[in-house]
Design a protein around this motif. Structure first.
Motif, PDB file in Angstrom:
ATOM      1  N   LEU A  74      18.131   8.355  37.846  1.00  0.00           N
ATOM      2  CA  LEU A  74      17.223   7.150  37.486  1.00  0.00           C
ATOM      3  C   LEU A  74      17.605   5.681  38.378  1.00  0.00           C
ATOM      4  O   LEU A  74      17.584   4.510  38.422  1.00  0.00           O
ATOM      5  CB  LEU A  74      17.747   6.439  35.990  1.00  0.00           C
TER       6      LEU A  74
ATOM      7  N   ALA B 309       8.246   7.160  24.120  1.00  0.00           N
ATOM      8  CA  ALA B 309       7.989   7.876  25.571  1.00  0.00           C
ATOM      9  C   ALA B 309       7.244   9.000  25.320  1.00  0.00           C
ATOM     10  O   ALA B 309       6.794   8.944  26.955  1.00  0.00           O
ATOM     11  CB  ALA B 309       9.502   8.739  26.045  1.00  0.00           C
ATOM     12  N   GLU B 319       9.637  13.900  30.507  1.00  0.00           N
ATOM     13  CA  GLU B 319      11.475  13.885  31.068  1.00  0.00           C
ATOM     14  C   GLU B 319      11.559  12.938  29.620  1.00  0.00           C
ATOM     15  O   GLU B 319      13.161  13.919  29.393  1.00  0.00           O
ATOM     16  CB  GLU B 319      12.019  13.217  32.643  1.00  0.00           C
ATOM     17  N   ALA B 320      11.791  11.929  29.545  1.00  0.00           N
ATOM     18  CA  ALA B 320      12.050  11.524  28.372  1.00  0.00           C
ATOM     19  C   ALA B 320      12.211  11.922  27.531  1.00  0.00           C
ATOM     20  O   ALA B 320      13.524  12.200  26.991  1.00  0.00           O
ATOM     21  CB  ALA B 320      11.632   9.399  28.251  1.00  0.00           C
ATOM     22  N   TYR B 324      15.468  13.041  25.119  1.00  0.00           N
ATOM     23  CA  TYR B 324      15.560  11.927  24.298  1.00  0.00           C
ATOM     24  C   TYR B 324      16.013  13.600  23.008  1.00  0.00           C
ATOM     25  O   TYR B 324      16.800  13.211  22.271  1.00  0.00           O
ATOM     26  CB  TYR B 324      14.594  11.281  23.358  1.00  0.00           C
ATOM     27  N   GLY B 387      19.782   9.065  25.483  1.00  0.00           N
ATOM     28  CA  GLY B 387      18.573   9.221  25.319  1.00  0.00           C
ATOM     29  C   GLY B 387      17.640   7.980  25.680  1.00  0.00           C
ATOM     30  O   GLY B 387      16.631   7.975  25.421  1.00  0.00           O
ATOM     31  N   ALA B 390      16.230   6.263  28.148  1.00  0.00           N
ATOM     32  CA  ALA B 390      15.325   7.019  28.722  1.00  0.00           C
ATOM     33  C   ALA B 390      14.221   6.694  28.386  1.00  0.00           C
ATOM     34  O   ALA B 390      12.727   6.807  29.147  1.00  0.00           O
ATOM     35  CB  ALA B 390      15.459   8.565  29.331  1.00  0.00           C
ATOM     36  N   VAL B 391      13.933   6.541  26.788  1.00  0.00           N
ATOM     37  CA  VAL B 391      12.500   6.338  26.361  1.00  0.00           C
ATOM     38  C   VAL B 391      12.148   4.718  26.515  1.00  0.00           C
ATOM     39  O   VAL B 391      11.449   4.737  26.651  1.00  0.00           O
ATOM     40  CB  VAL B 391      13.344   6.956  24.603  1.00  0.00           C
ATOM     41  N   ALA B 394      10.999   4.760  30.248  1.00  0.00           N
ATOM     42  CA  ALA B 394       9.573   5.971  29.853  1.00  0.00           C
ATOM     43  C   ALA B 394       8.476   4.299  29.487  1.00  0.00           C
ATOM     44  O   ALA B 394       7.224   4.255  30.024  1.00  0.00           O
ATOM     45  CB  ALA B 394       9.802   6.902  29.354  1.00  0.00           C
TER      46      ALA B 394
END
Lengths: 493, 497
Positions: A74, B309, B319-320, B324, B387, B390-391, B394
């Protein structure tokens, strides 16, 4: 490595304190003191190096840097860096940390180990915030300092601690989520321009941002910092949290956590979004002035000593907001001074109120009077810090507020004139505080021991700091100058 | 069937054989410990065999099942969760006098269903997997036969799940009528070939009802609090994780194959579902006094987060979603794990009051519970934070500003009830300051006679302790150093698009 150590010392010390605290309460206190003392020594050592002229090559204002890949998928790195501004804040953090351990020596008798664990982890989070040069990492530490602070208020606080702690947490967390959205949005805007996903501060600097996008992203950051600072009307968590927190909690909250908001404004809001910040300047400066006056008026009306001091914080930090958005050298120097001096003077007032509460079990101004005769040392200290708070020349706060006002004058005369009335209001509430609590007859027939040697040491350090900053502020101004002159050109006036 | 086919299916085969072996063992000799051990061995062997299956990926077995990196990753997740549930169940069942051994057969079968679901590449296998999973869960939910609540819960779940399966099958039939195939890839090709989707779109919408029910997203969420509350705690943990995770894996696989044109109308609906789930889940949890119901509502909200996501429909979004889900598995299993070990044979530790002062009575369990709750709330140091990050990333990347804002709002609301639980665990047992200071100075903990008798200070058994320790490690480890897992996820979701 020094930077890692600066964060690891409170983290490790806190953990050790928790473990040892299970066997011996005193050990937790000494371990915390030792870890924080070592941190302070490290910070002062870095300062000495800066005075000696050691800076990183090709990198004007940065003294030390540390960077490792963390979540490369990331574009997130473990990137720490330190310049004069962070250095001052970190030195303040460790100093206040030591004082916080000192002032809770007798106050905290339950779950001592866990208390010090939380205290140290708050401090670690604060240090991390001051050092992070990766926005993900910054957000990580930003959130990290909340949880232990929440525990400090919720476990060791006063009667209505739970609602206060929850309010504090939700205010800061909700605004933090807005900042998270802004961080991610900024990173993706940057990715669209450069084709590379990165959360690194230096990569993101200078990202071209269109009008509305830039303004929205800027507001995301601004909200988070404005809640922390706090800016009226987002300040309502502050009096509650301060009132209910234990003394050390109030001290750390006032002296450090609020400063992370100010630091964020200087480090992130203006440099990352110069155009949006410029457009936002009139609003922000107005909010600053509103905060100065509103905080002062409310401080005048309080009868709870802790609430009173909390509202003076709102007033004093209005100057910070005013100064940051004035964005010239004088104003920013004033802001840095204000961050340090407010930390010491308001922190000291909280320590005093805490000491008073320990003895009288009340913070009610209507019940306290004539205490000078009972506790002359406490009275003298009270007068001193009240004078510092009202901006008496010769003490640090005066330098800070004058610098901010002079700096802001060149940007907006009308608002600066209004802000000046804050100094008048500060005089009124400070004098009222002293005359109510310490002068007059001892109606409540109070009788309690005066400040102990330990408390005198804690407060004495703060007195010394304020006098030094008031009489010879040059070292602090010099330390911050290179960092500030690096930042100044981003938003030219 | 070729040798490669067998290799690719080895996790499935191992678990199926284990189920048979456990059945045989029970018929020969009833022994709780031996049964549990055999089950555990089967699940662990299944996990090990994944690395063997990985040597032949990607491999299509008939048109029915596919063993690609994605399927294997989710298989590992399902199996790992089953291992944890198995470890937790042992101590839980040990306290109870009823017949315990059959529980493990059902656990293995349900796990098998989950494995079939994540590897499905055909509607028939989808349905097969779903039914193996559901039928086993019907029984597991009602396993404590003596309690009327269990029977009621079992019936509720049976009726609702049956109805939702009917929707699913009807949807499949409509899709089949339009396209003439039930296999994912040809079906998707058919869909993009025909002008105007005809019956396929309503068909897929009906299928979403069935899927939505399994995922327990608004408006198909009504069963969740009832079943979470009524089922034995380890079963609740299983329903909350394996059953939802496997279904989500399948949903993701299907939508990733679907072209953007076909997926868009459904994604609009799913966007509304996501936002409604986040808001409804978090708001309904606010007033809940029962911790299992509270976690049920929170899980509704969490599935909403995952859907955000999912809506991104990008490789990064996949991926997210996967990260998650892993975070959600870990946190949820940890939370229900603590509930499980605190329960005794009278009733489960499901009232919020049962947790009062837990920090001072059972510091380790309380710390783990706090960690799980903070992870669900998305606070740093925990895997839930990474998690959520990431969500959000996204969502922002796909410019889903509205769902992402709702997510932010929802997590701010969510904090309130997670914190309420933490506060309860931190508060002292009784308001009296005297006991507090006595318990605190580290001398003698408060006399158990004075403290409320609930929950009893049962010792945590070895298996449960192992599971909880593992979860604690993951909770922290994935929060601090998520890089390696992200690498694995990145490579395993890459076959999707």
């Amino acid at each position: 490595m020094t930077l890692i150590l600066l964060i690891a010392l409170p983290l490790g010390g806190g953990f050790l304190a928790w473990m040892l605290g299970r066997f011996h309460a005193q050990a937790a206190r000494w371990v915390s003191l030792a870890a924080l003392g070592a941190g302070l020594v490290l910070a002062l050592n870095l300062w000495a190096e800066q005075v000696g002229g050691e800076v990183l090559p090709n990198d004007g204002s940065w003294l030390v840097e540390f960077s490792r890949a963390w979540i490369p998928q990331l574009g997130i790195s473990f990137h720490l860096a330190l310049d004069g501004l962070s250095l001052l804040m970190i030195a303040l953090t460790f100093l206040v940390g030591i004082l916080a351990v000192g002032c809770s020596w007798h106050e905290i008798t339950t779950r001592v180990g866990f208390f010090h664990f939380n205290l140290m982890w708050v401090l670690a989070g604060v240090v991390g915030v001051f050092l992070s040069m990766d926005l993900f990492l910054f957000y990580f530490f930003w959130e990290l300092m909340l949880v232990p602070m929440y525990f400090l208020i919720a476990i060791w606080g006063h009667e209505r601690r739970i609602p206060a702690a929850v309010k504090f947490f939700i205010f800061t967390q909700a605004s933090g989520l807005l900042m998270l959205l802004a961080i991610v949005g900024l990173a993706f805007v940057h990715q669209r321009h450069s084709g590379e996903l990165s959360f690194d501060y230096f990569d993101l600097l200078g990202t071209p941002l269109g009008g509305v996008t830039g303004m929205l992203l800027m507001l995301g950051f601004f909200f988070a910092f404005a809640v922390k600072l706090p800016v009226v009307p987002l300040h309502t968590w502050l009096p509650d949290a301060h009132t209910e927190a234990p003394t050390a909690g109030s001290l750390v909250l006032a002296a450090l956590l609020l400063k992370t908001g100010a630091y964020g404004l200087i480090r992130f809001v203006v440099p990352l979004f110069p155009d949006a910040a410029l457009a936002f300047t009139p609003v922000a400066m107005t909010l600053g002035v509103v905060g100065i006056l509103y905080g002062a008026v409310l401080a005048f009306a309080q009868t709870d000593l802790k609430r009173l001091v909390a509202y003076t914080s709102v007033s004093h930090l209005g100057f910070v907001l005013l100064g940051v958005f004035a964005w010239n050298e004088l104003a920013l120097q004033g802001v840095v001074m204000q961050m340090i001096c407010h930390g010491l003077s308001t922190g000291a007032l909280f320590v005093l109120v805490g000491a008073l509460y320990e003895r009288t079990h009340t913070r009610d101004l209507t019940r306290l009077s004539g205490l000078w005769a009972v506790a002359p040392k406490m009275g003298a200290m009270g007068v001193f810090f009240a004078m510092a708070s009202l901006g008496l020349p010769g003490l640090g706060n005066f330098i800070a507020e004058i610098l901010v006002l002079v700096g802001a004058y060149s940007v907006n005369v009308a608002l600066t004139v209004l802000a000046t009335f804050g100094l008048v209001a500060a005089t009124i509430y400070s004098v009222r505080l002293v005359s109510r609590a310490f002068h007059g007859a001892n109606d409540g027939a109070w009788k309690f021991p005066d400040l102990s040697a330990r408390e005198m040491v804690v407060l004495g350090v703060m007195v010394a700091g304020l006098v030094w900053l008031g009489l010879y502020p040059q070292p602090v101004l010099d330390a911050a100058a290179p960092a500030l002159s690096q930042l100044l050109p981003v938003m030219p006036r | 069937m070729s040798r490669t086919d067998l290799t690719a299916l080895s996790p499935l085969l191992v678990v199926a054989l284990a189920a048979v072996a456990v059945l045989l063992l029970i018929s020969v000799r009833r022994n709780h410990r031996a049964t549990a051990t055999l089950t555990l061995a089967g699940l662990v062997l299944g996990l090990v065999s994944i690395s063997w299956a990985a040597t032949v990926t990607p491999h299509q077995v008939a048109p029915l099942l596919i063993a690609d990196g994605y399927a294997l990753f989710y298989s590992a997740l399902v199996l790992a969760a089953a291992v944890v549930v198995c470890l937790l169940s042992f101590d839980y069942l040990e306290q109870r006098g009823e017949q315990r051994e059959e529980f493990y057969v059902l656990l293995l079968l349900a796990t098998l269903g989950g494995l079939v679901l994540v590897g499905a590449s055909h509607f028939v296998t989808l349905f097969l997997g779903l039914e193996i999973l559901s039928v086993a869960i019907y029984v597991m939910v009602a396993y404590a036969r003596s309690s009327p609540l269990a029977a009621e819960t079992g019936i509720k779940y049976l009726v609702l799940a049956g109805a939702s399966s009917a929707f699913l099958v009807f949807g499949m039939a409509l899709v089949y009528a339009q396209t003439g195939t039930l296999e994912f890839r040809p079906l998707v090709a058919q869909l993009s070939a025909i002008e105007g989707s005809g019956l396929a779109l309503p068909g897929m919408a009906l299928m979403l009802v069935g899927v939505g029910f399994k995922l327990a997203v608004v408006p198909f969420h009504m069963w969740t609090p009832e079943v979470y509350q009524g089922a034995p705690a380890p079963v609740t943990a299983f329903v909350a994780t394996v059953s939802k995770g496997a279904m989500f894996a399948l949903l993701l696989r299907f939508f990733a194959a679907l072209g953007p044109g076909e997926a868009r109308p459904l994604l609009v609906v799913l966007g509304l579902v996501a936002m409604a789930s986040i808001l409804a889940g978090n708001l309904l949890a606010l007033l809940e006094q029962n911790i299992k119901r509270l976690l049920a509502f929170s899980s509704i909200a969490h599935l909403g987060y995952v859907l955000v996501a999912f809506l991104a429909s990008s490789a990064f979004g996949d991926e997210a979603v996967t990260f998650y889900l892993v975070a959600y598995f870990v946190s949820t299993l940890a939370a229900f794990g603590v509930v499980t070990v605190l329960s005794d044979n009278e009733r489960e530790a499901e009232r919020i009051e049962d947790y009062r002062g837990l920090f001072w009575r059972r510091p380790l369990l309380a710390t783990l519970m706090t960690g799980a709750l903070l992870s669900l709330a998305g606070i740093p140091l925990t895997t839930g934070f990474v998690g959520k990050f990431a969500v959000v990333a996204a969502g922002v990347e796909a410019s889903l500003w509205l769902p992402v804002s709702v997510l932010a709002l929802g997590s701010a609301i969510g904090l309130y009830y997670y914190l309420r639980l933490v506060v309860v665990m931190l508060s002292s047992l009784d308001a009296g300051a005297a006991t507090e200071s006595a318990a605190d100075s580290g001398r003698t903990p408060a006399d158990p006679g004075q403290t409320p008798a609930w929950p009893r200070a049962a010792r945590v058994g070895g298996g449960a302790a192992l599971a909880l320790g593992l979860l604690a490690l993951l909770l922290l480890g994935l929060g601090l150093y998520p890089g390696p897992l992200m690498d694995v996820i990145e490579s395993s979701v890459s076959p999707l698009r």
